[in-house]
Design an enzyme around this catalytic site. Structure first.
Site, PDB file in Angstrom:
ATOM      1  N   GLU A 504      -4.605  21.069  31.931  1.00 50.91           N
ATOM      2  CA  GLU A 504      -4.635  21.810  30.665  1.00 50.91           C
ATOM      3  C   GLU A 504      -6.033  22.029  30.136  1.00 50.91           C
ATOM      4  OE1 GLU A 504      -2.831  21.556  26.092  1.00 50.91           O
ATOM      5  OE2 GLU A 504      -2.251  20.060  27.585  1.00 50.91           O
ATOM      6  N   LYS A 521       2.825  22.983  26.590  1.00 51.75           N
ATOM      7  CA  LYS A 521       3.935  22.302  25.928  1.00 51.75           C
ATOM      8  C   LYS A 521       5.206  22.702  26.655  1.00 51.75           C
ATOM      9  CE  LYS A 521       3.061  19.304  22.955  1.00 51.75           C
ATOM     10  NZ  LYS A 521       2.433  18.562  24.035  1.00 51.75           N
TER      11      LYS A 521
END
Length: 712
Positions: A504, A521
C-alpha cells in the site's frame, strides 16, 4: 557597540583533542565568517585552578562578549606560575571557546551551542602528555581529580548539544560543523553553510544490467550498521490487467508503476547521516558526532529536506536522487492531532544517503548515484564491480534470492520452517480472540454513538527469540519470496530491523508537485484452487461493506490532501479496484492532487499522517478511540516507509505486513519480534469475520517465518 556574537563552547576532558578541534573548526568557519578563538588553558590560575578558571571565564570573557563588548581578561603565566599579561578577545561574528569547563553550568546561559569531545582514556593521556610533555605529567592526576569532582557536580554531557568521538583522524571538525547546522539556534549564523547544501553536485552512471538485488545489497551494504533497501520485489513485467479489466490499451496494471524501482543505500561516505526521533527529541549522527534538538519532527524534516537541492539527471526516469530514507512511526501522530504516547522503538529512523543504487526493473537498467566528494570515484568503481558480480552469479538453487509467483507462494506457505531459517518462532497474541472481538463490539458502540464512522482496530503478535534464533536478513529474504510486494523494504538501523512487504502506498509527492494516495481497504485470502480464488476476488468486488470502508477512507484522504493542494485539483482516478497479490486480494483506490507552489512539503506529509487507512474516520476523534481500545503504542506499524529525495519528491508506503526485530538491550544476543495486524470496523462488521481478517493478514509474514498464528 558590536552585535553580540554567536558563542560555541567545545568542552571535554583533558586530552580529548579540544584545541585541535577548535582550531580546525575555526578554519572552516572563517570561509564565511569572522571568528574569535578563546582557550581556557590561558585563564586557569594554575594546576589547581579549574574551578577558579571557570569562574573567571564566565565573568570576564562570556559576560562582556554576550553584550557585544570586547572581553579583557588576565592570562596565566605557566612558566612563572603567576598572573600574566592582560589580553583581549574581540566579539567576532562567531566566538569559539574551548577547554575543560567551557560548557559548565555557569557558562551555559551565555552559549548558543555546546560541544562535548570525547576520546578513550588511554588516548587522552597520551595526547595531553605528547603535547605538553614533562610540564604536564607531574600534574596529570591532580588535574584529572579536579575534572572528576567538577563533573560529579555538573553533568555537562547531559546538557550539550553535540557529542563527538574525536579519533584524531581529521574527521571530527567536518562532522561537528555538519552537526551544528541542525541546531535551529545557529541557523541564522550558519546560513552560508546551510546554503551550500543546495549547491550539491551529482555524479551518475547508467549500466544496462539486471543484477540480483539481494546479492547486490549484501555486497555493497551487508556490513553497514545503517542501510536501507526499498525493494520492489514484485516483478512489474508480470503485472498485467485481469481480462475483465482490460480497456483495449497496452497499459500495464496500476501496481506495475509502483513496482518499477528499487533503491539500495547506506549512510556511508562523506555525506552520510542518520537521524532518530523519540518523543520530541531528534538525534542526528554525522560520522562520530551526534547532535540533539528538541521540537516537532516534521518541522525538523522540513528544514532538512523540504526544498529541492538536486535536479534529476537527463534521461533518468526515477524521482529518487539521493536523500533521506527510512520510516516514520505511528506515534508521530502526536504532531498531527493525536495523543502523545511513548513507543519502545524510535518514532522515526532515517538515514541520509549521499550515494546509492537505483534498479529500474522495467527497463533492466542500474543507476549509480553519488554526490560529488573525494570518495565518490572510489565508491562508484566499487559499485560498478558489485553490479557485475551480482549479475554474473547464477541464481541459488533453493530460490534464496528469487521472486515467487502467487501460485508458488500460496502452495508453500502452509507452515514448517522457511528455507534458511531455524524452527519458526512461537508468537503470542496481545489480544485473545475473545478480547479482540470485544474491542470490535466497543468500536461499533463508538460508531453508534456518532463518535466515528470507521475504526481501524489493530493488535499485535510478539515473540522473543534467543541468540541465533532468527537472522533478520534471512527472514526478510524468506518474506519477500513468499509475499512479493511493490513496497517491500528492509531497513537496518543498528539494533533495529524492519522487514516489510507492504502493498500500500501512503503518499507520493513528485518533484513537480503531483500528489497521489492509494489506500487499501478490503481484503480476501488467496486460494490455490483457481476457481475458488476467482470467487473470492468477485466476492470482494461486490462486498457493500468493503466498498463502504474504502470509500470512507477515500473521502478522508481527499480532505487530507486538500489542505495543501491547488483548489480543484483533488480527484479520484480509481475507486474500489481489486488487485491480487501472493496471499491476498485487496481493494485499492487512487486519489490525485497537485501541491500548491511554495507549500512546505514535510507539512503536506504531516497533513496526511498517519494514513487514514490505519486510523479510520474522522481521523482525530478515531485516533483517540483507538488509544483507549488498544492501550499500547503501535511503533513502526501503521506508520510509513520510504524516501525523501533531494529533488523534493517523496514516496511512502504504509507500514503493514511488517515485522519489527529489536535486539535485546541486555546484550544476550536475543531479539523481540513484533507483527502488527488489524482491520477496519464499521457498523455492520461481524466480530467473527474481523478476527478472521486479522488471521488472513498475518498469514503472509508468519508463514515466511515457519510460524503459526497463536491459538486462543
Amino acid at each position: 557597540m558590536t552585535p553580540a556574537p554567536v558563542i560555541i563552547a567545545i568542552d571535554g576532558r583533558s586530552g580529548a583533542g579540544k584545541t585541535t578541534l577548535a582550531i580546525e573548526l575555526a578554519a572552516r568557519l572563517r570561509e564565511h565568517h569572522k571568528v574569535s578563538l578563546f582557550h581556557l588553558e590561558d585563564i586557569y590560575p594554575g594546576w589547581n585552578g579549574l574551578a577558579a578558571g571557570i569562574e573567571q571565564y564566565v565573568s570576564t570573557v562570556l559576560e562582556p562578549l554576550r553584550r557585544g563588548q570586547p572581553a579583557e581578561w588576565v592570562s596565566w603565566d605557566w612558566n612563572r606560575h603567576y598572573d600574566g599579561a592582560t589580553r583581549t578577545t574581540l566579539p567576532a561574528e562567531i566566538v569559539l571557546v574551548e577547554g575543560v569547563g567551557a560548557a559548565a553550568a555557569a557558562a551555559r546561559p551565555f552559549l548558543h551551542a555546546a560541544v562535548w569531545a570525547e576520546a578513550p582514556e588511554q588516548d587522552r593521556r597520551r595526547r595531553a602528555l605528547g603535547r605538553d610533555g614533562a610540564s604536564y605529567e607531574p600534574y596529570w592526576d591532580q588535574w584529572a581529580a579536579q575534572e572528576q569532582e567538577w563533573l560529579a557536580a555538573d553533568d555537562v554531557q547531559a546538557h550539550v548539544d553535540v557529542r563527538v568521538l574525536n579519533l584524531a583522524d581529521g574527521a571530527a571538525p567536518e562532522h561537528v560543523l555538519e552537526a551544528l547546522q541542525h541546531l535551529p539556534a545557529l541557523a541564522p549564523a550558519l546560513s552560508p553553510e546551510l546554503a551550500a547544501r543546495h549547491g550539491l553536485q551529482l555524479r551518475t552512471e547508467r549500466i544496462d544490467a539486471a543484477p540480483d538485488a539481494a546479492r547486490l545489497f549484501e555486497r555493497l551494504f551487508g556490513g553497514s550498521a545503517n542501510a536501507v533497501w526499498l525493494d520492489s520485489s514484485l516483478d512489474p513485467h508480470s503485472l498485467q490487467p485481469a481480462p475483465e479489466d482490460r480497456d483495449g490499451t497496452d497499459r500495464p496494471a496500476p501496481a506495475a508503476e509502483r513496482s518499477r524501482f528499487s533503491i539500495l543505500a547506506d549512510d556511508g561516505g562523506r555525506f552520510g547521516q542518520t537521524v532518530r526521533h523519540s518523543s520530541g527529541e531528534t538525534s542526528v549522527s554525522v560520522g562520530g558526532a551526534t547532535v540533539k534538538t528538541e521540537g516537532p519532527f516534521f518541522r525538523w524534516l522540513d528544514d532538512a529536506w523540504g526544498r529541492s537541492a538536486v535536479e534529476a539527471p537527463q534521461g533518468y526516469p526515477g524521482e529518487f536522487v539521493l536523500g533521506w530514507l527510512g520510516y516514520l512511526g505511528y506515534e508521530l501522530k502526536r504532531e498531527t492531532g493525536g495523543s502523545d504516547i511513548r513507543s519502545e522503538t524510535p518514532d522515526a529512523c532515517l538515514l541520509f544517503a549521499g550515494r546509492g543504487v537505483v534498479l529500474d526493473h522495467l527497463e533492466g537498467v542500474v543507476w549509480l548515484l553519488a554526490l560529488d566528494a573525494p570518495d565518490a570515484g572510489d565508491w562508484l568503481a566499487a559499485a560498478r564491480s558489485a553490479v557485475a558480480d551480482a549479475e554474473a552469479e547464477p541464481a541459488a538453487e533453493n530460490g534464496e534470492h528469487a521472486g515467487a509467483g502467487p501460485a508458488a507462494a500460496r502452495a508453500t506457505a502452509g507452515g514448517g520452517g522457511a528455507a534458511g531459517l531455524p524452527a519458526g518462532p512461537v508468537f503470542a497474541a496481545r489480544d485473545t480472540q475473545i478480547a479482540y472481538k470485544a474491542k470490535v463490539s466497543e468500536a461499533q458502540y463508538q460508531i453508534a454513538e456518532g463518535n466515528s464512522y470507521e475504526v481501524c482496530l489493530t493488535t499485535a503478535l510478539t515473540a522473543r527469540v534467543p541468540a541465533g534464533g532468527l537472522d533478520p536478513w534471512q527472514a526478510y529474504l524468506a518474506l519477500r519470496r513468499r509475499n512479493p510486494a511493490p513496497f517491500a523494504s528492509y531497513l537496518r538501523f543498528g539494533d533495529l530491523t524492519v522487514a516489510s512487504t507492504s502493498p500500500e502506498r501512503f503518499l507520493r509527492i513528485a518533484a513537480d508537485g503531483g500528489m497521489r494516495a492509494e489506500p487499501i481497504k478490503g481484503t480476501r485470502r488467496r486460494d490455490t484452487d483457481t476457481v475458488l480464488d476467482a470467487g473470492l476476488k468477485r466476492e470482494l468486488e461486490a462486498s457493500p461493506k468493503d466498498r463502504a470502508e474504502n470509500i470512507m477512507i477515500v473521502d478522508l484522504l481527499r480532505n487530507d490532501l486538500s489542505h495543501f493542494a491547488v483548489p480543484g485539483s483533488v480527484s479520484v482516478s480509481r475507486l474500489c479496484a481489486v488487485e491480487s497479490y501472493a496471499t491476498v486480494h485487496q481493494m485499492v483506490s487512487t486519489i490525485d492532487a497537485r501541491l500548491r507552489p511554495g507549500m512546505p512539503r514535510a507539512e503536506a506529509v504531516a497533513a496526511c499522517f498517519p494514513a487514514g487507512s490505519m486510523t479510520g474516520a474522522p481521523k482525530v476523534s478515531t485516533m483517540a478511540i483507538l488509544d483507549r481500545l488498544e492501550r499500547v503504542p503501535r511503533g513502526v506499524y501503521s506508520g510509513a516507509i520510504g524516501y525523501f529525495s533531494l529533488t523534493g519528491a517523496t514516496d511512502l508506503a504504509v507500514a503493514i505486513r511488517t515485522l519489527v526485530v529489536s535486539e535485546s538491550a541486555g546484550g544476550d544476543g536475543g531479539a523481540r519480534l513484533s507483527l502488527g495486524v488489524g482491520g477496519a470496523i464499521t457498523a455492520d462488521s461481524s466480530p467473527e469475520e474481523e478476527y478472521e481478517e486479522v488471521r488472513t493478514k498475518a498469514f503472509g509474514v508468519l508463514s515466511a517465518l515457519g510460524a503459526a498464528f497463536p491459538a486462543g
